[in-house]
Design a protein around this motif. Structure first.
Motif, PDB file in Angstrom:
ATOM      1  N   THR A  66       7.624   1.670   4.688  1.00  5.44           N
ATOM      2  CA  THR A  66       6.555   1.830   3.694  1.00  5.44           C
ATOM      3  C   THR A  66       6.389   3.271   3.238  1.00  5.44           C
ATOM      4  N   MET A 227       9.164  -6.412   1.061  1.00  6.46           N
ATOM      5  CA  MET A 227       7.877  -6.027   0.463  1.00  6.46           C
ATOM      6  C   MET A 227       7.462  -4.639   0.929  1.00  6.46           C
ATOM      7  N   VAL A 231       6.558  -1.384  -1.246  1.00  8.01           N
ATOM      8  CA  VAL A 231       5.375  -0.528  -1.128  1.00  8.01           C
ATOM      9  C   VAL A 231       5.785   0.935  -1.279  1.00  8.01           C
ATOM     10  N   GLN A 235       4.090   1.039  -5.840  1.00 11.55           N
ATOM     11  CA  GLN A 235       2.936   0.182  -5.575  1.00 11.55           C
ATOM     12  C   GLN A 235       2.333  -0.365  -6.865  1.00 11.55           C
ATOM     13  N   MET A 238       4.155  -3.360  -7.865  1.00 14.09           N
ATOM     14  CA  MET A 238       3.800  -4.438  -6.943  1.00 14.09           C
ATOM     15  C   MET A 238       2.523  -5.136  -7.385  1.00 14.09           C
ATOM     16  N   LYS A 239       1.509  -4.317  -7.713  1.00 14.34           N
ATOM     17  CA  LYS A 239       0.228  -4.896  -8.100  1.00 14.34           C
ATOM     18  C   LYS A 239       0.395  -5.755  -9.339  1.00 14.34           C
ATOM     19  N   PRO A 245      -0.556  -4.720  -2.126  1.00 12.80           N
ATOM     20  CA  PRO A 245       0.141  -3.847  -1.173  1.00 12.80           C
ATOM     21  C   PRO A 245      -0.660  -3.574   0.103  1.00 12.80           C
ATOM     22  N   LYS A 246      -1.977  -3.651   0.026  1.00 14.69           N
ATOM     23  CA  LYS A 246      -2.801  -3.240   1.173  1.00 14.69           C
ATOM     24  C   LYS A 246      -2.536  -4.039   2.446  1.00 14.69           C
ATOM     25  N   TYR A 248       0.008  -5.689   3.271  1.00 17.92           N
ATOM     26  CA  TYR A 248       1.375  -5.432   3.732  1.00 17.92           C
ATOM     27  C   TYR A 248       1.436  -4.130   4.526  1.00 17.92           C
ATOM     28  N   THR A 249       0.795  -3.091   3.966  1.00 21.77           N
ATOM     29  CA  THR A 249       0.827  -1.801   4.649  1.00 21.77           C
ATOM     30  C   THR A 249       0.093  -1.885   5.982  1.00 21.77           C
TER      31      THR A 249
ATOM     32  N   HIS B  73      -3.442  -7.645  -9.179  1.00 28.93           N
ATOM     33  CA  HIS B  73      -2.571  -8.688  -8.627  1.00 28.93           C
ATOM     34  C   HIS B  73      -3.163 -10.082  -8.820  1.00 28.93           C
TER      35      HIS B  73
END
Lengths: 401, 252
Positions: A66, A227, A231, A235, A238-239, A245-246, A248-249, B73
């Motif tokens: 990440t 994923m 990140v 990011q 991704m959004k 992303p949150k 996942y991180t 998202h």
């Protein structure tokens, strides 16, 4: 095989062989020879190789995938250690509950730290994690002395409750064991002038390391791992692709925190003691160095980096002036003294200086770490094989360990 | 009843009225262009549609559901994809991975802890990703790192990443900005081709009149934060109000 592709399976196989045969591999020099001090095949050091290997593998899942650089991962290692020692005090000297509880407690702690720290990214994230780790250190060092034993730390005592174990005989010391097999027990094998030590603790730690290495490969190759790389990469995209992303991180943070807790639990399983210095910021920095030195984001890199740093710490710091004099005794006296004096700052307690220089050289010339170095050498050999047909099989890139 | 309905949207930055009472009705399966001079509020409007900015008042309904207040998202999960002015891609990942990620997002939602499966065992998603790359003539580059692609290919890849999700609405923010004429024409052809092949609604924000008039089926003109004209391309061309605001009175 095992859900891995051919290349990954081969890597796992090589790592398995090397760890299982480590007592041989790390002891290439006969006892009593001048080079014997470079042998690393003694239990204490071998245990450290694999335990810090686990620590670095986990750290790499966060940092390598990440890109979030945590400067406080030693806190999770320390929390895992304290949890494990309390299991040994309250429940049993068997290492299994200690290790499991270490992982669970470190995981819970990393959920809290991660949730707060991950509100920021980049340098602010690093500083937040560092602050958490130093707070943990201070808590362990003074505030929470009744739980952590303060400066002196904790050790299992004879009169601890230990609900599952039968009472110890008078004068016996509690020893960490796996269903009766003491972690300290070793079998020594003498072949000629070589002495090989097979230590139970090392093999327990090595098996755990192989399992966590296997798990790391699976994570790297999974959609989840992809994923995490997303990140690091972008990011924003991704959004706008419908991904958040949150979580996942945070998941990566918790996984790496659990790896750190596992390492901490294993440390306690090996030496049955813990102190607050395990959480000091230098310990957090060390795992960053290991990962970068070995190769960020590669599978095997962190393990190599951990091995290289622990090797230097233990071997270079053992060299003293006398040994230097014996090495350079073939030189004329004046020159010998000069060279010894020039080398002296880099050995013994000065091993950090050597580490610093090696680290700088690697970062400048091999940004991909030791793994990149090995790849370059392998590439060179391949090219030579094609053109000249010289097969220097023995010169194959042997990872520094 | 349009697929996207914007009604009474206001946005103020300090003393500047960026958007004043904007109403828009985007009809399904059309290419709708939003044009306007610099500073007219085109980007602000777009940012309000995708959750990057929250307007002060007004409502945005997509497919009968409110969009305002949702995170980017979540809006994407409703079926809105966005192409950026400078292509936003995963530069360090391979082209194929770039296209597979949106497939996972579409199937599994914003987050799923699939840490123990292998990417390459997801045959259905891989096939989907490969076929969209074939559609857009990028299949032979699937193993390349996305960051190494040419600018035109990056745009194409971003388009593939959006299309593979089969969005109901595709928002394009100046898709030809900074491109040479040849690339611009390629992009126009690409968008037309996409439109022909599938049912998709597109909202294009564009500067370039050549692009607008070769693509758009309907045009809204934005000036100083409000819509001053709306209609078919031929009507817009002749509209004196538009010429006044947009071209300073010159003839198109």
């Amino acid at each position: 095989m095992l859900g891995l592709n051919k290349k990954d399976f081969l890597l796992l196989l090589i790592v398995t062989m090397l760890t299982m045969l480590a007592p041989f591999v790390l002891n290439p020099f006969p006892e009593g020879s001048a080079l014997a001090q470079f042998n690393a095949g003694y239990p204490d050091l071998m245990q450290r190789f694999v335990i810090f290997g686990i620590f670095a593998i986990g750290f790499n899942i966060l940092f390598g995938l990440t890109g979030y650089l945590s400067f406080g991962h030693a806190a999770f290692l320390g929390v895992g250690s304290y949890a494990a020692i309390w299991m040994m005090k309250l429940l049993t000297m068997n290492v299994i509950p200690a290790i499991i509880v270490a992982v669970v407690v470190a995981g819970l702690f990393s959920v809290v730290v991660g949730f707060i720290s991950l509100r920021r990214s980049g340098i602010y994230f690093s500083i937040l994690t560092l602050a958490f780790a130093m707070m943990s250190y201070q808590l362990a060092y003074s505030v929470l002395t009744p739980i952590t034993g303060g400066e002196t730390g904790l050790q299992p005592k004879v009169n601890d409750p230990r609900l599952l174990d039968s009472a110890l005989v008078d004068g016996a010391t509690p020893t960490a064991n796996l269903f009766g097999l003491s972690m300290r027990s070793s079998y020594e094998l003498e072949i000629g002038s070589w002495l090989f030590t097979f230590n139970a603790g090392y093999y327990v730690a090595a098996v755990v390391m192989l399992l966590s290495f296997y798990l790391a490969i699976r994570i790297f190759r999974s959609p989840f791992g992809m994923m995490l790389r997303a990140v690091k990469s972008n990011q924003n995209r991704m959004k706008y692709t419908g991904l958040n992303p949150k979580p996942y991180t945070l998941a990566a943070f918790v996984i790496s925190g659990m790896y750190a807790g596992l390492a901490g639990g294993l440390m306690v399983a090996m030496d049955s003691q813990v102190g607050p210095e395990r959480m000091f910021w230098t310990a957090s920095g060390e795992v960053v160095l290991m990962t970068i030195l070995g190769g960020v984001g590669t599978l095997i890199g962190p393990v190599l980096g951990a091995g290289a740093i622990k090797y230097m710490e233990n071997i270079i710091s053992k060299i003293n002036t006398e040994i230097l004099h014996s090495w350079f005794s073939f030189l004329p006296d004046g020159l010998e003294d000069l060279i010894v004096n020039l080398t002296y700052p880099f050995i013994g307690k000065g091993w950090h200086l050597t580490l610093g220089i090696v680290f700088m050289l690697v970062v400048i010339f091999l940004p991909g770490g030791l793994v990149e170095g090995a790849q370059r050498i392998a590439g060179l050999i391949r090219r030579k094989d094609k053109s000249g047909g010289m097969p220097p099989a023995s010169a194959k890139a042997e990872p520094a360990e | 009843m349009g697929i996207l309905e914007v009604s009474g949207v206001n946005k103020r930055f300090g003393g500047l009225q960026a958007l004043g009472d904007v109403n828009l009705d985007i009809v399904e399966n059309t290419i709708h262009a939003i044009i306007g001079p610099n500073g007219a509020g085109k980007s602000t409007l777009l940012n309000c549609l995708i959750g990057k900015l929250d307007p002060d008042t007004g409502s945005v309904m997509f497919d009968g559901k409110p969009v305002l207040g949702l995170a980017p998202h979540q809006i994407n999960q409703m079926g809105i994809s966005r192409v950026f002015q400078t292509p936003e891609i995963f530069a360090e990942l391979t082209v194929l991975e770039n296209v597979v990620i949106p497939c996972f997002a579409k199937r599994d939602g914003p987050f799923r802890m699939h840490a123990y499966e292998s990417v390459f065992h997801e045959n259905e998603l891989m096939d989907k990703a490969e076929s969209i790359l074939r559609d857009l003539n990028m299949h032979m580059k699937k193993e390349m790192h996305a960051g190494a692609l040419s600018r035109g290919d990056k745009r194409r890849l971003e388009m593939a990443m959006c299309l593979v999700q089969e969005p109901k609405l595709l928002l394009l923010d100046e898709p030809t900005a900074g491109m040479a004429r040849a690339d611009t024409n390629n992009t126009i052809d690409l968008l037309k081709e996409i439109k022909e092949k599938r049912d998709i609604t597109m909202v294009v924000i564009e500067h370039d009149m050549h692009v607008v008039f070769s693509l758009a089926e309907k045009i809204s003109v934005l000036a100083q934060g409000s819509i001053i004209a709306e209609g078919l391309p031929q009507d817009i061309k002749g509209n004196p109000k538009v010429q006044e605001a947009y071209l300073g009175g010159a003839q198109l």
